[in-house]
Design an enzyme around this catalytic site. Structure first.
Site, mmCIF file in Angstrom:
data_model
loop_
_atom_site.group_PDB
_atom_site.id
_atom_site.type_symbol
_atom_site.label_atom_id
_atom_site.label_comp_id
_atom_site.label_asym_id
_atom_site.label_seq_id
_atom_site.Cartn_x
_atom_site.Cartn_y
_atom_site.Cartn_z
ATOM 1 N N GLN A 31 21.608 36.055 41.648
ATOM 2 C CA GLN A 31 21.913 36.332 43.062
ATOM 3 C C GLN A 31 23.237 37.011 42.756
ATOM 4 O O GLN A 31 23.324 37.334 43.962
ATOM 5 C CB GLN A 31 22.105 34.742 43.803
ATOM 6 N N ARG A 87 13.875 21.389 48.078
ATOM 7 C CA ARG A 87 14.423 21.303 47.224
ATOM 8 C C ARG A 87 15.638 20.312 47.632
ATOM 9 O O ARG A 87 16.063 19.635 48.333
ATOM 10 C CB ARG A 87 15.731 22.625 47.624
ATOM 11 N N ARG A 136 17.656 31.083 50.295
ATOM 12 C CA ARG A 136 18.373 29.964 49.880
ATOM 13 C C ARG A 136 19.807 30.418 50.152
ATOM 14 O O ARG A 136 20.144 31.121 50.587
ATOM 15 C CB ARG A 136 17.711 30.270 48.497
ATOM 16 N N GLY A 137 20.717 29.072 49.358
ATOM 17 C CA GLY A 137 21.971 28.911 50.360
ATOM 18 C C GLY A 137 21.612 27.713 51.069
ATOM 19 O O GLY A 137 21.238 27.674 52.066
ATOM 20 N N ALA A 138 23.205 26.395 50.621
ATOM 21 C CA ALA A 138 21.990 25.885 51.281
ATOM 22 C C ALA A 138 22.431 25.778 52.439
ATOM 23 O O ALA A 138 21.741 25.096 53.206
ATOM 24 C CB ALA A 138 24.142 24.284 50.825
ATOM 25 N N ASN A 157 27.068 23.027 42.154
ATOM 26 C CA ASN A 157 27.397 24.196 42.345
ATOM 27 C C ASN A 157 26.089 25.249 41.125
ATOM 28 O O ASN A 157 25.689 24.557 40.434
ATOM 29 C CB ASN A 157 28.580 25.138 42.727
ATOM 30 N N LYS A 158 25.275 26.226 42.239
ATOM 31 C CA LYS A 158 24.896 27.089 41.306
ATOM 32 C C LYS A 158 25.141 26.313 39.729
ATOM 33 O O LYS A 158 26.422 27.360 39.007
ATOM 34 C CB LYS A 158 25.252 28.676 41.102
ATOM 35 N N ASP A 207 26.567 23.359 46.756
ATOM 36 C CA ASP A 207 25.755 22.785 47.624
ATOM 37 C C ASP A 207 25.379 21.844 47.717
ATOM 38 O O ASP A 207 24.921 21.531 48.532
ATOM 39 C CB ASP A 207 24.305 22.862 46.554
HETATM 40 C C1 LIG Z 1 26.807 29.196 50.834
HETATM 41 S S1 LIG Z 1 25.635 27.890 49.925
HETATM 42 C C2 LIG Z 1 25.358 28.932 48.638
HETATM 43 C C3 LIG Z 1 25.125 28.592 47.046
HETATM 44 O O1 LIG Z 1 23.793 28.365 47.054
HETATM 45 C C4 LIG Z 1 23.544 28.911 46.223
HETATM 46 O O2 LIG Z 1 22.309 27.913 45.346
HETATM 47 P P1 LIG Z 1 20.681 28.722 46.062
HETATM 48 O O3 LIG Z 1 20.770 30.378 45.181
HETATM 49 O O4 LIG Z 1 20.220 28.132 45.075
HETATM 50 O O5 LIG Z 1 20.165 28.138 46.781
HETATM 51 C C5 LIG Z 1 25.014 28.975 45.031
HETATM 52 O O6 LIG Z 1 24.919 27.495 44.391
HETATM 53 C C6 LIG Z 1 25.370 29.366 46.088
HETATM 54 O O7 LIG Z 1 27.209 28.432 45.757
#
Ligand SMILES: CSC[C@H]1O[C@H](OP(=O)(O)O)[C@H](O)[C@@H]1O
Length: 375
Positions: free
Chosen positions: A219, A112, A70-72, A270-271, A260
């Site tokens: 996270q 996603r 996960r993570g953009a 963002n999250k 994101d």
């Molecule tokens: C550097 S992108 C990280 C960004 O992605 C995370 O979401 P997820 O864990 O659902 O993929 C979160 O928004 C982070 O800030």
């Protein structure tokens, strides 16, 4: 099948440059030979560091949807590697190849919706697909693997460059609040928000990080705490509900988060929970900064209202899950909401750090001015 890939621990799984300081592991890698993707299953951290190997694009799509990765930027890189795996199994002529690539692209793109990096990476890979479609199968795989690895390495280097830009804003001896995980685990390495923190540390600044746990998937408690502790950076975790009182007591000097998707006017998705932190930062006069590579900027999206917000399963809220263990924390009959992201309006953001420069969302044109001549 899960497998421990020792070479990955040294960051030597393939001819990448040495891992940048602070990221001696990778969220995802394409192994030499271009037929196997290796991924650290982030759902199991911090209790287990388990690497899984995939040979099929469907497995990569599932890993993105279920948030093993996960993570953009990391999901964009993973999707690019998934396309490489699809090409490995396609030895047909040009039209058959284009059909397979189009079907695989669609499957990966649907995993996603919020992080624009996923679509950005697939769009970039599509340009390579079209260029090489008439070549022999082996050459097609080699070209796609090279493009996917370039996306990976460029992201890692972009994170380092933006980190150095953002680090200038970090005062020596300060306490920085983060939200979710925007670290090496979420990117090609080094991290975005955590890239700023690593760069500040590398510049000799003494900093402490407070990682907000970030319900429902934690996270911040599970990944950011693990990642920074592993790097020897002073990190402590607080619950999301503590942020306001910590700011009121002057215990937080700066907030740095990832993103994101950044809209043209500087609004940031963002999250979930980021918007609340930004509001509290505004009330308490705490600088609120965002760090994101240019691949997260979506100039085609005019403002935050245009950003799709992913709705995930209620079960992620009604249960706490870590690996195989799952505990129900809500009554059976009660429903739960689970939007995975929220939007922070530009007016609440002091600075947006990218590898192309720093934008001040209060000056809506400053982001567009950073845009490279062609994108
Ligand atoms: C550097 S992108 C990280 C960004 O992605 C995370 O979401 P997820 O864990 O659902 O993929 C979160 O928004 C982070 O800030």
């Amino acid at each position: 099948m899960s497998a421990f890939i020792p070479t990955l621990k040294t960051g030597r799984a393939h001819p990448h440059p040495e891992p940048l300081s602070g990221s001696a592991f990778s969220a995802v890698e394409l192994m030499p030979g271009d037929r196997t993707v290796v991924m650290l299953d982030q759902r199991l951290l911090p209790r287990q560091e388990r690497y899984e190997t995939f040979q099929r694009p469907e497995q990569v799509a599932d890993a993105i949807s279920t948030m093993k990765v996960r993570g953009a930027p990391a999901i964009g890189i993973s999707a690019a590697y998934g396309l490489v795996l699809a090409a490995v199994f396609c030895d047909g002529p040009r039209d058959a190849f284009l059909e397979v690539m189009s079907t695989t692209d669609g499957m990966l793109r649907r995993t996603r919706p919020t992080a624009v990096n996923l679509a950005w990476a697939l769009d970039r890979m599509h340009r390579t697909v079209v260029r090489i479609a008439a070549e022999a199968p082996r050459e097609r795989v080699t070209a796609l693997a090279a493009e996917a690895r370039a996306i990976h390495v460029e992201d890692k280097l972009a994170c380092k460059k933006m980190g150095e830009l953002g680090a200038a804003s970090v005062r020596d001896g300060s306490t920085i609040l983060t939200h979710c995980n925007a670290g090496a685990l979420a990117t090609g390495g080094y991290g975005t928000a955590l890239g700023v923190i690593r760069a500040a540390r590398d510049a000799g600044k003494k900093i402490r990080v407070l990682s907000a746990e970030t319900r429902p998937l934690l996270q911040g408690a599970r990944l950011t705490a693990w990642e920074l502790h592993k790097d020897g950076i002073d990190v402590q975790t607080i619950t999301d509900s503590m942020v306001g009182s910590f700011m009121a007591r002057g215990l937080i000097d700066q907030v740095i988060v990832g993103a994101d998707r950044v809209a043209r006017n500087g609004d940031v998705a963002n999250k979930i929970g980021t918007y609340g932190v930004a509001c509290l930062a505004q009330v308490h006069g705490v600088p609120f900064d965002v760090a994101a590579p240019w691949s997260t900027v979506d100039l085609a999206c005019p403002d935050g209202a245009g950003i799709p917000i992913e709705e995930r399963s209620e079960r992620e809220v009604s249960h706490v899950t870590l690996g195989e263990s799952e505990v129900q924390i809500m009554p059976d009959a009660v429903r739960a909401h689970n939007p995975a992201f929220d939007v922070t309006p530009a007016r609440l953001i002091r600075a947006l750090y990218t590898e192309l420069g720093t934008a001040s969302p209060l000056d809506a044109a400053s982001l567009a001015r950073l845009a490279p001549p062609t994108r």
